[in-house]
Write an enzyme that holds these catalytic residues in place. Structure first.
Site, PDB file in Angstrom:
ATOM      1  N   HIS A   1      -3.699   6.057   3.200  1.00 40.27           N
ATOM      2  CA  HIS A   1      -4.656   4.700   2.935  1.00 40.27           C
ATOM      3  C   HIS A   1      -4.054   3.535   3.395  1.00 40.27           C
ATOM      4  O   HIS A   1      -4.558   2.709   4.216  1.00 40.27           O
ATOM      5  CB  HIS A   1      -4.651   4.485   1.359  1.00 40.27           C
TER       6      HIS A   1
ATOM      7  N   ASP B   1       0.774  -1.337   0.032  1.00 46.83           N
ATOM      8  CA  ASP B   1       0.061  -0.126  -0.119  1.00 46.83           C
ATOM      9  C   ASP B   1       1.020   1.088  -0.056  1.00 46.83           C
ATOM     10  O   ASP B   1       1.865   1.215  -0.621  1.00 46.83           O
ATOM     11  CB  ASP B   1      -0.904   0.191   1.258  1.00 46.83           C
TER      12      ASP B   1
ATOM     13  N   ASN C   1     -13.744  -0.187  -6.768  1.00 41.20           N
ATOM     14  CA  ASN C   1     -14.768   0.922  -6.426  1.00 41.20           C
ATOM     15  C   ASN C   1     -15.571   1.673  -7.617  1.00 41.20           C
ATOM     16  O   ASN C   1     -16.043   2.613  -7.327  1.00 41.20           O
ATOM     17  CB  ASN C   1     -14.320   1.843  -5.614  1.00 41.20           C
TER      18      ASN C   1
ATOM     19  N   SER D   1     -11.211  -1.181  -0.290  1.00 40.22           N
ATOM     20  CA  SER D   1     -10.034  -1.058   0.468  1.00 40.22           C
ATOM     21  C   SER D   1     -10.169  -1.421   1.748  1.00 40.22           C
ATOM     22  O   SER D   1      -9.166  -2.016   2.477  1.00 40.22           O
ATOM     23  CB  SER D   1      -9.561   0.305  -0.008  1.00 40.22           C
TER      24      SER D   1
END
Length: 616
Positions: free
Chosen positions: A319, A284, A407, A489
């Site tokens: 994130h 990430d 998404n 996520s």
């Protein structure tokens, strides 16, 4: 000037006019040459290049000069039409391209035009060239409303400016909050300053044409959506955001247990089920290791973004920290708590700017470190043969990859659409967030009786394996803050955390499936899917097998009963729920005629004794 009086470009200099006898005359100025401005050109594209193995070339009937990875790299370095970016020392084994599953060797990553890449492929058939595409991390930012009304006729040249003052329930101004104004034609956004104000200007809009306003804070507060707002152009338009503690009393000083963890029955596990012994990696944007809920929870990592030794400890995007909090947030009595608080956690930082080549390096790191579970809250729309081959290599090495579905409300993104990974879609729950928040804007019918729904943003398709909580998920972000976010996520780390618990505590992974191979990964995925509670939310392609259940997944470790039949599984669940007290546990052995009558009789007697059924 050169020695013969000529300029460097070979042109003769212009003569200067004489000024003799003109003492008062101003000296003549040379005309100023304006720099020639170059028009904006298209960006070069980034590619990965690798040498194809000789067996593959021979199978294709190609008789070409054999080269190796070093030769290819040097060739591209000397090519004036190519800008080499890096070399990836992560050999990729491509059974789809190479006979006998031969390694392609290292990759050279370089920028060039599409036309030149195509020309190189024709000139060098022994070289495989593929786009090195950008990846995206799959959380849900503020998105413009899609139901635009282009038939609306607005005054030509109309322009509207709106100033927003964003404060919390105490009246404190909120800096760095994103304000997105959705007009009937085009959206526009702004960021609040230190005084909590942001001015947003829209062309071709009037106050009456504004469909909605969405406000997203950095952290500590709930987001807000205003439908058909009555906005004024003179003065402030006040927006008040609720603090997280307004709905979670005492937070963050008082620890909050996520609604998603409760939905997956994490709160019913014994306190010794904490993931010790499992190794999990988060690919990430890095992790803020100074955050109270993440300090001491992440053991090591690698920075493939900025290539700094400790760069993985910095998370400018926020994130990765949010995902890490869901997986392994420390159980300190404050803030949030993760699924596997004692697992060994590694971080592979590839964002911001993460590309497929960075993902290949990260996967190679995980294979080398013998990681058990990787959380991948990322994706792209395009398929990559090189990356797909690396995922297959990871599976063969016993590394389980759990991937967010995406998404964009469309088909499952790559790599979530691969059969070698576990793809996770998102679900929400209507009582998990306040009315008027942007989370409520994701609700779509149908809804289950207990409030579950499939959010508008989640990707869907037959590739979805399971679903998990992904709306209004509370977790840690830099610096020392907390935020409630939406996205697949956020759903994927729920399943990754559960997977780490299964690896650590399920007997299969200390016994029959202890070896690091593909069977180990397949068994882990089977346990997760078989533990699921199916959800009827209109389309099975949005939920897969359903919502994983920690009690079911870990029942053998909780009860000591190995599942050999559906009745065994029923017994496990009843024992784990405290509905049966059999000692020693009931064991149903399959016989040629089916489950033994003695075992069935024993279960019947236990259920009568527990008052679960009446005796006849």
């Amino acid at each position: 000037m050169s020695g013969n009086g000529s300029s460097k470009d070979g042109r003769q200099p212009r003569p200067r006019p004489s000024t003799r006898g003109k003492a008062e005359q101003e000296p003549v100025q040379e005309p100023v040459q304006e720099p020639v401005q170059e028009s904006v050109r298209p960006r070069l594209r980034r590619y990965m290049a690798a040498v194809l193995p000789q067996p593959y070339l021979e199978a294709k009937g190609l008789s070409v000069t054999s080269i190796n990875s070093d030769t290819l790299h040097d060739l591209l370095e000397r090519d004036s039409q190519v800008e080499v970016r890096k070399r990836v020392e992560a050999p990729v084994r491509m059974s789809a391209l190479a006979a006998g599953n031969v390694s392609l060797g290292s990759l050279t990553v370089a920028d060039m035009t599409r036309e030149y890449a195509e020309a190189l492929s024709r000139q060098l058939p022994q070289v495989y060239i593929e786009r090195d595409r950008l990846l995206t991390y799959t959380d849900v930012s503020l998105m413009p409303r899609r139901e635009t009304r282009r038939q609306l006729i607005l005054p030509a040249g109309a322009e509207s400016s709106f100033t927003f003052l964003v404060v919390d329930t105490d009246g404190t101004p909120m800096p760095n909050a994103t304000v997105l104004v959705n007009g009937y034609l085009w959206p526009a956004q702004g960021l609040t300053g230190p005084d909590g104000r942001a001015t947003v200007t829209l062309n071709g809009e009037t106050p009456e044409s504004i469909a909605s306003v969405q406000v997203k804070p950095v952290g500590g507060h709930w987001s807000r959506i205003l439908d058909r707002p009555a906005l004024k152009e003179d003065g402030d338009n006040l927006v008040v955001l609720k603090k997280l503690s307004d709905t979670l009393p005492g937070f963050p000083d008082k620890q909050a247990f996520g609604w998603g963890q409760q939905a997956m029955q994490l709160h019913r596990l014994p306190p010794n089920f904490r993931g010790a012994g499992a190794k999990i990696a988060i690919i990430d944007s890095g992790v803020d290791v100074g955050h109270p809920d993440l300090a001491g929870r992440v053991s090591t990592g690698i920075d493939l973004s900025d290539r700094k030794e400790t760069g993985w400890t910095v998370d400018t995007v926020h994130h990765g920290s949010h995902c890490a909090g869901i997986v392994t947030g420390a159980d300190t009595g404050r803030g949030v708590v993760g699924f596997a608080v004692e697992a060994e956690v590694h971080v592979c930082k590839i964002f911001p700017g993460g590309r497929l080549s960075d993902l290949i390096e990260a996967l190679d790191y995980c294979i080398d470190k013998e990681i058990d579970v990787i959380n991948l809250s990322l994706g792209t729309k395009e398929f990559s043969p090189l990356v797909a081959a690396k995922f297959e290599e990871a599976r063969s090495a016993g590394v389980a990859c759990i991937v967010a579905a995406g998404n964009d409300s469309g088909p499952v993104n790559f790599p979530g659409n691969m059969p070698t990974v576990l793809a996770v879609a998102a679900i929400g729950k209507t009582d998990a967030f306040p009315a008027g928040s942007t989370h409520a804007d994701q609700i779509r019918p149908p809804q289950a009786l207990d409030g579950y729904f499939s959010p508008a943003f989640t990707c869907f398709g037959p590739e979805v394996d399971v679903c998990a909580p992904g709306v209004a998920i509370l977790s840690a972000i830099p610096s020392n803050e907390y935020a409630a976010w939406d996205g697949t996520s956020m759903a994927a780390p729920h399943v990754s955390g559960l997977a780490a618990l299964i690896v650590a505590h399920h007997g299969d992974f200390q016994g029959e499936y202890a070896d690091r191979d593909a069977r180990r990964v397949d068994r882990l995925f089977d346990i997760i899917k078989s533990s699921c509670t199916p959800l009827q939310l209109g389309d099975p392609n949005r939920t897969g097998a359903g919502l994983p259940d920690a009690i079911r997944a870990l029942a053998p470790a909780l009860t000591g009963v190995a599942a050999h039949s559906p009745l065994d599984q029923l017994t496990q669940e009843m024992l784990a729920a405290g509905l049966l007290t059999t000692t020693p546990p009931i064991s149903f052995q399959q016989t040629p005629g089916g489950t033994s009558m003695a075992a069935l009789t024993r279960l019947y007697e236990e259920m009568v004794a527990a008052g679960l059924i009446r005796q006849y």
